[in-house]
Design a protein around this motif. Structure first.
Motif, mmCIF file in Angstrom:
data_model
loop_
_atom_site.group_PDB
_atom_site.id
_atom_site.type_symbol
_atom_site.label_atom_id
_atom_site.label_comp_id
_atom_site.label_asym_id
_atom_site.label_seq_id
_atom_site.Cartn_x
_atom_site.Cartn_y
_atom_site.Cartn_z
ATOM 1 N N THR A 295 4.437 1.750 -11.295
ATOM 2 C CA THR A 295 5.399 0.841 -11.831
ATOM 3 C C THR A 295 6.201 -0.033 -10.725
ATOM 4 O O THR A 295 6.143 0.242 -9.818
ATOM 5 N N GLY A 296 6.719 -0.917 -11.197
ATOM 6 C CA GLY A 296 7.523 -1.810 -10.342
ATOM 7 C C GLY A 296 6.668 -3.082 -9.765
ATOM 8 O O GLY A 296 5.353 -2.891 -10.162
ATOM 9 N N THR A 297 7.049 -3.952 -9.109
ATOM 10 C CA THR A 297 6.291 -5.209 -8.706
ATOM 11 C C THR A 297 5.655 -4.651 -7.445
ATOM 12 O O THR A 297 5.968 -4.058 -6.541
ATOM 13 N N LEU A 298 4.407 -5.172 -7.280
ATOM 14 C CA LEU A 298 3.530 -5.036 -6.338
ATOM 15 C C LEU A 298 3.988 -6.241 -5.192
ATOM 16 O O LEU A 298 4.429 -7.291 -5.451
ATOM 17 N N SER A 299 3.591 -5.627 -4.011
ATOM 18 C CA SER A 299 3.871 -6.614 -2.657
ATOM 19 C C SER A 299 2.516 -6.717 -1.994
ATOM 20 O O SER A 299 1.567 -6.104 -2.247
ATOM 21 N N ALA A 300 2.631 -7.619 -1.075
ATOM 22 C CA ALA A 300 1.577 -7.761 0.012
ATOM 23 C C ALA A 300 1.337 -6.842 0.889
ATOM 24 O O ALA A 300 0.064 -6.249 0.984
ATOM 25 N N ASN A 301 2.151 -5.878 0.992
ATOM 26 C CA ASN A 301 1.889 -4.871 1.691
ATOM 27 C C ASN A 301 1.037 -3.453 1.061
ATOM 28 O O ASN A 301 0.519 -2.800 1.433
ATOM 29 N N ASP A 302 1.388 -3.677 -0.231
ATOM 30 C CA ASP A 302 0.613 -2.627 -1.166
ATOM 31 C C ASP A 302 -0.813 -3.200 -1.044
ATOM 32 O O ASP A 302 -1.688 -2.211 -1.026
ATOM 33 N N VAL A 303 -1.239 -4.301 -0.879
ATOM 34 C CA VAL A 303 -2.669 -4.771 -1.055
ATOM 35 C C VAL A 303 -3.229 -4.412 0.413
ATOM 36 O O VAL A 303 -4.246 -4.050 0.579
ATOM 37 N N LEU A 304 -2.357 -4.593 1.306
ATOM 38 C CA LEU A 304 -2.813 -4.248 2.814
ATOM 39 C C LEU A 304 -2.943 -2.875 3.015
ATOM 40 O O LEU A 304 -4.097 -2.393 3.783
ATOM 41 N N ASP A 305 -2.074 -1.973 2.121
ATOM 42 C CA ASP A 305 -2.367 -0.462 2.504
ATOM 43 C C ASP A 305 -3.947 -0.045 1.692
ATOM 44 O O ASP A 305 -4.594 0.510 2.027
#
Length: 316
Positions: free
Chosen positions: A256-266
């Motif tokens: 849930t919640g908005t994704l961020s660039a950090n999520d993609v990098l993880d």
């Protein structure tokens, strides 16, 4: 020798010890032991392409240098090879197994390479053009990989660095938007269905690579398809980088919640590190996703949330 992957926040913690900002506590006591263990060849902390990019994008020269120095000390300038090179080797071996062929035996830690350039496909020795390959080998033979990495981070032209980082940010933003669009389309689907959808898309994205490798082995795609649907589905799970990406992406898109660039990098860090590390130390959310997918047991990797978990290790 153990291979340990650290996400960027863990590198920042260690850099604070290296800089003298943190002088006491478990991490301060741990850091010199890690440096000594690396020098003794007991452990190595290779960098991922995400580590390199996140360090390079820091605009403050001092903090970028301190993090780069810390990374150079513990990685010795070694990196996880590019995604394309890993998939090339993994997919070839998986296809060979499906046809009853014994895959080529790869060297231990083949997915770890000297020279930060090899984290990027055009300069990875397993993928580079002949001219680029000669240039990479010349650089790594003349300059210590750790010194090469540190020199790049400290002396690169600032204008070019900022331009590269801007392009990186644009690319990550586009990828986040793409993922958000897919989340919206499949919001009502179960986790298992999301996994199947992502797996199918992964095959579409890699169809050219698959066809090329199958042809190089003397077969056709029809020969592979004739082995049956169950074989084709199992093939994806036998390609570690793709398998981890599907599992992590599925759970990332379901959160849930908005994704961020950090999520993609993880996500990128995990499909890079999990198949080829003895331990991965990262943030709670990413670790939880990997544990939910049982990637730790599948790939025999220890997943940790804290550097303090290393405190009982590497004691002389």
């Amino acid at each position: 020798m153990e291979i340990i992957f650290l996400d960027q926040n863990k590198w920042i913690e260690l850099a604070q010890v290296h800089s003298g900002r943190i002088k006491g506590g478990p991490i301060a006591q741990l850091f010199p032991r890690l440096v000594a263990a690396v020098r003794e060849g007991r452990v190595l902390f290779p960098l991922s392409v995400a580590n390199i990019m996140e360090t390079a994008k820091r605009n403050d020269d001092v903090s970028r240098r301190l993090i780069a120095e810390t990374q150079a000390m513990l990685s010795l300038g070694y990196v996880h090879r590019s995604r394309a090179a890993r998939i090339e080797v993994e997919l070839r071996a998986a296809i060979q197994r499906r046809f009853g062929i014994e895959p080529e035996r790869m060297p231990t830690h083949w997915a770890i390479a000297p020279g930060f350039m090899q984290a990027f496909e055009p300069m990875d020795e397993l993928m580079a053009s002949p001219g680029e390959l000669a240039r990479v080998r010349r650089m790594t033979s003349l300059v210590d990989p750790a010194a090469l990495y540190l020199n790049y981070m400290v002396t690169q032209d600032d204008t070019r660095r900022r331009e590269a980082n801007a392009k990186l940010s644009e690319g990550l933003s586009a990828l986040v938007a793409q993922i958000e669009g897919r989340r919206a389309r499949f919001a009502s689907e179960s986790l298992d269905m999301r996994r199947r959808i992502y797996a199918a898309q992964s095959w579409v994205d890699h169809l050219d690579v698959l066809n090329r490798i199958v042809a190089a082995l003397g077969y056709s795609f029809d020969d592979l398809s004739a082995l049956g649907d169950s074989t084709m589905r199992a093939l994806l799970e036998d390609v570690p980088t793709m398998n981890v990406e599907v599992e992590m992406a599925t759970r990332l898109e379901a959160k849930t919640g908005t994704l961020s660039a950090n999520d993609v990098l993880d996500m990128q860090s995990f499909y890079t590190a999990i198949p080829y590390s003895d331990r991965v130390i990262a943030e709670k959310a990413a670790i939880s996703h990997a544990q939910q997918a049982k990637l730790d047991s599948k790939y025999g990797v220890i997943l940790s949330r804290s550097l303090e978990d290393l405190s009982g290790h590497y004691v002389s």
